[in-house]
Enzyme design. Structure first.
Site, short mmCIF file in Angstrom:
data_model
loop_
_atom_site.label_atom_id
_atom_site.label_comp_id
_atom_site.label_asym_id
_atom_site.label_seq_id
_atom_site.Cartn_x
_atom_site.Cartn_y
_atom_site.Cartn_z
N GLU A 192 -5.98 -16.90 -2.14
CA GLU A 192 -5.96 -15.51 -1.66
C GLU A 192 -7.23 -15.28 -0.85
OE1 GLU A 192 -5.76 -13.72 -5.61
OE2 GLU A 192 -3.77 -12.92 -5.12
N HIS A 251 -13.46 -12.36 -2.56
CA HIS A 251 -13.04 -13.75 -2.43
C HIS A 251 -13.79 -14.46 -1.30
CE1 HIS A 251 -8.85 -12.58 -4.24
NE2 HIS A 251 -9.86 -12.15 -4.96
N ASP A 268 -15.31 -8.20 -7.13
CA ASP A 268 -14.18 -9.01 -6.70
C ASP A 268 -14.22 -9.20 -5.19
OD1 ASP A 268 -11.74 -10.20 -6.28
OD2 ASP A 268 -10.55 -8.44 -6.82
N ASP A 306 -7.31 -15.92 -12.24
CA ASP A 306 -7.94 -15.91 -10.92
C ASP A 306 -9.36 -16.47 -11.06
OD1 ASP A 306 -9.55 -14.93 -8.66
OD2 ASP A 306 -7.77 -13.82 -8.08
N ARG A 364 0.82 -1.22 0.00
CA ARG A 364 0.00 0.00 0.00
C ARG A 364 0.85 1.27 0.00
NH1 ARG A 364 -4.98 -1.98 -0.32
NH2 ARG A 364 -5.19 -4.01 0.63
N HIS A 393 3.28 -10.75 -5.84
CA HIS A 393 2.18 -9.90 -6.32
C HIS A 393 2.62 -8.45 -6.11
CE1 HIS A 393 -1.71 -8.17 -7.06
NE2 HIS A 393 -2.27 -9.34 -7.22
N GLU A 399 -2.87 -10.50 -14.60
CA GLU A 399 -3.94 -11.24 -13.93
C GLU A 399 -5.29 -10.91 -14.54
OE1 GLU A 399 -3.97 -10.89 -9.66
OE2 GLU A 399 -5.79 -12.12 -9.47
N HIS A 453 -2.09 -6.58 -11.91
CA HIS A 453 -3.38 -6.34 -12.57
C HIS A 453 -3.12 -5.44 -13.77
CE1 HIS A 453 -5.68 -7.17 -8.57
NE2 HIS A 453 -4.73 -8.03 -8.80
N TYR A 489 -0.77 -2.63 -5.02
CA TYR A 489 -2.09 -2.27 -5.56
C TYR A 489 -2.14 -0.84 -6.10
CZ TYR A 489 -3.69 -6.54 -3.29
OH TYR A 489 -3.86 -7.85 -2.92
MN MN Z 1 -5.89 -12.84 -7.61
ZN ZN Z 2 -4.28 -9.82 -7.79
MN MN Z 3 -9.33 -10.42 -6.19
#
Ligand code: MN
Ligand code: ZN
Ligand code: MN
Length: 284
Positions: free
Chosen positions: A261, A231, A229, A179, A38, A68, A145, A108, A71
């Site tokens: 995830e 999970h 999105d 994903d 972040r 990964h 992704e 992403h 973000y």
């Molecule tokens: Mn993912």
């Molecule tokens: Zn991701």
């Molecule tokens: Mn996700």
């Protein structure tokens, strides 16, 4: 044979700490952030941590490693200030993977934030080419992704992913992370063997299965085609066990990292349960 089951593990206290956490859960693959996800800035990896990381990889035998990215990074942004921060930040992400010997960096494919899908895809391609040109020695492969398609995010269709790959000059430096939650939310069904076969046939013809390097295994709290999105634990969501049964029994995916995830608890019981559920779906 099936996927190499793993999970996204915390690197709190140093990237080297993630391996022992993975060992505790008997993971066969592992995803981590190589810096605070972040924040834009990160201090460089210190050589002692890097050495401990390599030792821990050798000791635990967890060699299927994935990073990964942050973000905050948006390589498709039409805004010069965002792009000006995203490009060096992503180059740094690649560099950290190179230092750690991690072959794959999942990202992403960005968001066009109003410029339109075509402009966003074009910018993503330019950004990646610029980064690649600036670090010709890098061995890390960027995995685009598939996304749920929330807002103006790119990567909601296999065609959008393929269009980005098409623009990358050095295609040996790019692959794909699928994903399960995201493609389901984006409108790709695979809950029956027939639907699974059709979805994977589409992936094969549009992108190519040889580009598929990592799978994120997440159930979905939101319904099919919702573009949201969220999970859920394996089998608890809208996808359900039958969808995951298809993935874990596809011999074309044998040995590929299949990474959870899903929501954590401190004891690791959630991860243990999700992996046990997935293993229980593998046909003998
Ligand atoms: Mn993912
Ligand atoms: Zn991701
Ligand atoms: Mn996700």
């Amino acid at each position: 044979m099936t996927l190499a089951f793993g999970s996204h593990m915390s690197a709190s206290g140093g990237v080297d700490k993630a391996l022992a956490r993975g060992e505790e859960l008997s993971l066969e693959s592992l995803q981590l952030f190589s810096k605070n996800e972040r924040q834009w800035q990160a201090s460089p990896l210190d050589p002692e941590t890097v050495q401990r990381f390599h030792e821990e990889v050798a000791r635990t035998g967890i060699t299927k490693l994935v990073v990964h990215d942050s973000y905050l990074i948006n390589l498709a942004s039409p805004k010069p200030d965002i792009l000006g921060k995203s490009i060096p930040a992503f180059a740094d992400e690649l560099d950290r993977c190179d230092i750690l010997g991690i072959p794959h960096l999942v990202t992403h494919p960005g968001a066009h934030t109003g410029s339109g899908v075509e402009a966003g895809i074009a910018q993503f391609g330019r950004s990646l080419n610029e980064i690649h040109a600036s670090m010709p020695e890098s061995k890390t492969v960027t995995l685009l992704e598939t996304t749920a398609g929330q807002g103006t995010t790119l990567g909601r269709t296999f065609e959008e992913i393929a269009a980005i790959i098409d623009l990358v000059d050095d295609k040996s430096r790019v692959g794909v992370c699928l994903d399960t939650c995201h493609i389901f939310a984006a409108g790709y069904d695979y809950r029956t063997p027939e639907q699974y076969a059709a979805t994977m046939a589409q992936f094969e013809s549009v992108i190519g299965l040889d580009r598929l390097k990592v799978i994120h295994l997440n159930d979905s709290k939101q319904p099919f085609g919702s573009n949201k999105d969220r999970h859920d634990h394996i089998g608890d969501g809208e996808i359900g066990l039958e969808g995951f049964r298809q993935f874990v029994n596809d011999p074309r995916l044998d040995g590929i990292p299949g990474i959870l995830e899903t929501e954590k608890d401190n004891a690791g019981e959630n991860d243990r349960r999700n992996i046990a559920t997935l293993k229980g779906l593998v046909a003998r």
